[in-house]
Design a protein around this motif. Structure first.
Motif, short mmCIF file in Angstrom:
data_model
loop_
_atom_site.label_atom_id
_atom_site.label_comp_id
_atom_site.label_asym_id
_atom_site.label_seq_id
_atom_site.Cartn_x
_atom_site.Cartn_y
_atom_site.Cartn_z
N GLU B 3 0.58 -1.30 0.14
CA GLU B 3 -0.04 -0.39 -0.13
C GLU B 3 0.60 1.37 -0.12
OE1 GLU B 3 -3.37 0.15 2.91
OE2 GLU B 3 -3.72 -1.67 2.37
N LEU B 7 0.22 4.01 -2.92
CA LEU B 7 0.35 5.55 -2.49
C LEU B 7 1.13 6.55 -3.37
CD1 LEU B 7 -1.01 4.95 0.73
CD2 LEU B 7 -2.60 5.60 -0.64
N PHE B 17 -5.53 3.69 -8.86
CA PHE B 17 -6.55 3.80 -7.34
C PHE B 17 -7.29 2.51 -7.42
CE2 PHE B 17 -11.06 4.27 -5.67
CZ PHE B 17 -11.07 5.07 -4.58
N GLU B 19 -6.72 -0.41 -8.16
CA GLU B 19 -5.46 -1.34 -7.87
C GLU B 19 -6.33 -1.88 -5.90
OE1 GLU B 19 -1.91 -2.67 -8.06
OE2 GLU B 19 -1.47 -1.37 -9.93
N ILE B 20 -6.44 -0.64 -5.35
CA ILE B 20 -7.70 0.07 -3.69
C ILE B 20 -9.03 -0.59 -4.21
CG2 ILE B 20 -8.11 1.53 -2.78
CD1 ILE B 20 -5.17 2.64 -3.36
N TYR B 21 -9.50 -0.71 -5.44
CA TYR B 21 -10.94 -0.61 -5.30
C TYR B 21 -11.09 -2.17 -5.77
CZ TYR B 21 -14.80 -0.25 -7.88
OH TYR B 21 -16.86 -1.21 -8.83
N TYR B 54 -11.16 8.34 -3.72
CA TYR B 54 -10.73 8.42 -5.10
C TYR B 54 -10.65 9.79 -4.87
CZ TYR B 54 -9.98 8.37 -9.96
OH TYR B 54 -9.66 8.77 -11.61
N ILE B 57 -7.86 10.65 -1.70
CA ILE B 57 -6.61 10.08 -1.29
C ILE B 57 -5.96 10.55 -1.09
CG2 ILE B 57 -5.96 9.30 -4.02
CD1 ILE B 57 -6.41 6.41 -1.69
N TYR B 62 -0.29 7.88 4.39
CA TYR B 62 0.15 6.32 5.33
C TYR B 62 1.04 6.11 6.33
CZ TYR B 62 1.29 1.15 5.29
OH TYR B 62 1.22 0.14 5.63
N SER B 66 -3.41 0.88 7.03
CA SER B 66 -4.14 0.25 5.78
C SER B 66 -5.19 0.95 5.83
CB SER B 66 -4.57 -1.30 6.22
OG SER B 66 -5.73 -1.41 4.77
N VAL B 67 -5.42 1.05 3.78
CA VAL B 67 -6.11 2.29 3.79
C VAL B 67 -7.25 1.55 3.79
CG1 VAL B 67 -7.38 2.75 1.13
CG2 VAL B 67 -4.68 2.53 1.23
N LEU B 68 -7.90 0.40 3.85
CA LEU B 68 -8.99 -0.34 4.72
C LEU B 68 -9.73 0.33 5.69
CD1 LEU B 68 -11.06 -2.56 2.99
CD2 LEU B 68 -9.98 -3.79 5.03
#
Lengths: 151, 189
Positions: B3, B7, B17, B19-21, B54, B57, B62, B66-68
């Motif tokens: 991540e 980022l 983005f 990939e994050i999605y 999106y 971001i 970071y 995690s972005v989650l």
């Protein structure tokens, strides 16, 4: 019922898991590119509209200006250049046709329900998309008239 | 997925983005669906969550988190709006609709998917019964209970998601379970 029982019940509960959803892929493309595609939709109409307005001012309304004459000469130059002449049908036919399709799909939706074997056609009231669709259609018809394709 | 690296790459290529999605959409949709038990609301809230992520971001820094968790926080805020208003209006989705006339959550197979998820929900009657009782609790208890038991998040993770101290989360969870126990007992009488 004790507090621990509630804790255990919640911990061991069988949960619905929408793991098999498919709409994820459909959302991804517009989500990552909605700005670009919308702008592209507008740009597709800019050049044909300039051409149509120039034609209207000069030949229908009889209005003369150096700007209108300059634009007309620019299109004439493209049309008479053997390497660029293909651009005229692209600008005045392909662009409006693409804009028509984009806007048609924005207000008209097709959904196939497998379980019921039904095709649902939904027309949404979106004045802007309908207006652009009709306008693109008018431009397309205008430039498809045999005399007008050659600018 | 690295991540931190991703980022950094996002600065030059916003489409990364995707990939994050791909990695987190189902988790967020699942969370929202289990809380709302409503397919249409869940797809709107999930889409709104990712649109906000999106466009924002660049604000996410970071710090080994995690972005989650950040996505869970956005989704939770949207859920709060959904539960607190009679008619939920997803801001970003509404703006896109007004400016571009496009409803990006208008999926071609929405009807089929709705039927499938509603049928699946019907198979989980106990979950539905308890969830109805959870929804009667104050929103601050709903959040911690659903994150703890439906999303299997630890106290530490919930604290990160909700931006609260671990002690506060523990206390909210304890009181929430107490209140839920009361609701369950009342319905059994």
């Amino acid at each position: 019922m004790k507090k621990d029982d509630v804790d255990k019940m919640l911990s061991g509960m069988d949960l619905p898991d929408p793991e098999n959803i498919k709409h994820q892929q459909e959302l991804k493309i517009p989500l990552l590119s909605f700005k670009k595609s919308s702008r592209a939709g507008l740009w597709l109409l800019v050049v044909p509209v300039v051409g149509a307005v120039t034609f209207l001012f000069k030949y229908v309304l009889g209005i003369y200006s150096t700007l209108i004459d300059g634009i007309r000469k620019f299109f004439d130059a493209i049309d008479s250049n053997q390497f660029l002449t293909f651009l005229i049908p692209v600008i005045f036919i392909v662009f409006p046709l693409t804009a028509m399709i984009i806007n048609f799909l924005a207000f008209c939706h097709f959904t196939f329900i497998k379980e019921k074997k039904e095709l649902l056609i939904t027309i949404k009231y979106r004045p802007l998309n309908i207006a652009v669709f009709l306008f693109s259609f008018a431009i397309l018809v205008f430039f498809l008239l045999p005399d007008n394709l050659s600018f | 997925m690295n991540e931190e690296k991703l980022l950094k790459e996002l600065d030059n290529d916003p489409h990364k983005f995707g990939e994050i999605y791909e990695a987190f959409y189902k988790k967020i949709f699942g969370y929202v669906f289990r809380r709302t038990m409503d397919y249409d609301a869940a797809k709107d809230i999930a889409a709104e969550t990712f649109l906000k992520a999106y466009t924002g971001i660049a604000k996410f820094k970071y710090r080994n988190i995690s972005v989650l968790y950040w996505l869970y926080r956005i989704a939770t805020n949207e859920l709060n709006k959904y539960f607190n208003s009679r008619k939920y209006m997803p801001e970003s989705l509404s703006r896109i609709y007004e400016e571009y006339g496009v409803d990006i959550t208008d999926y071609s197979n929405a009807e089929t998917e709705r039927i499938m998820l509603e049928e699946d929900l019907e198979k989980h009657r106990e979950f539905m019964r308890i969830n109805v009782l959870i929804k009667k609790l104050d929103i601050k208890y709903q959040e911690v209970i659903s994150l703890r038991f439906f999303e299997q998040k630890s106290i530490k993770e919930i604290a990160v998601i909700l931006n609260k101290k671990e002690g506060t989360v523990k206390s909210l969870l304890s009181r929430g379970i107490d209140k839920l126990k009361g609701n369950i007992t009342r319905t059994k009488k």
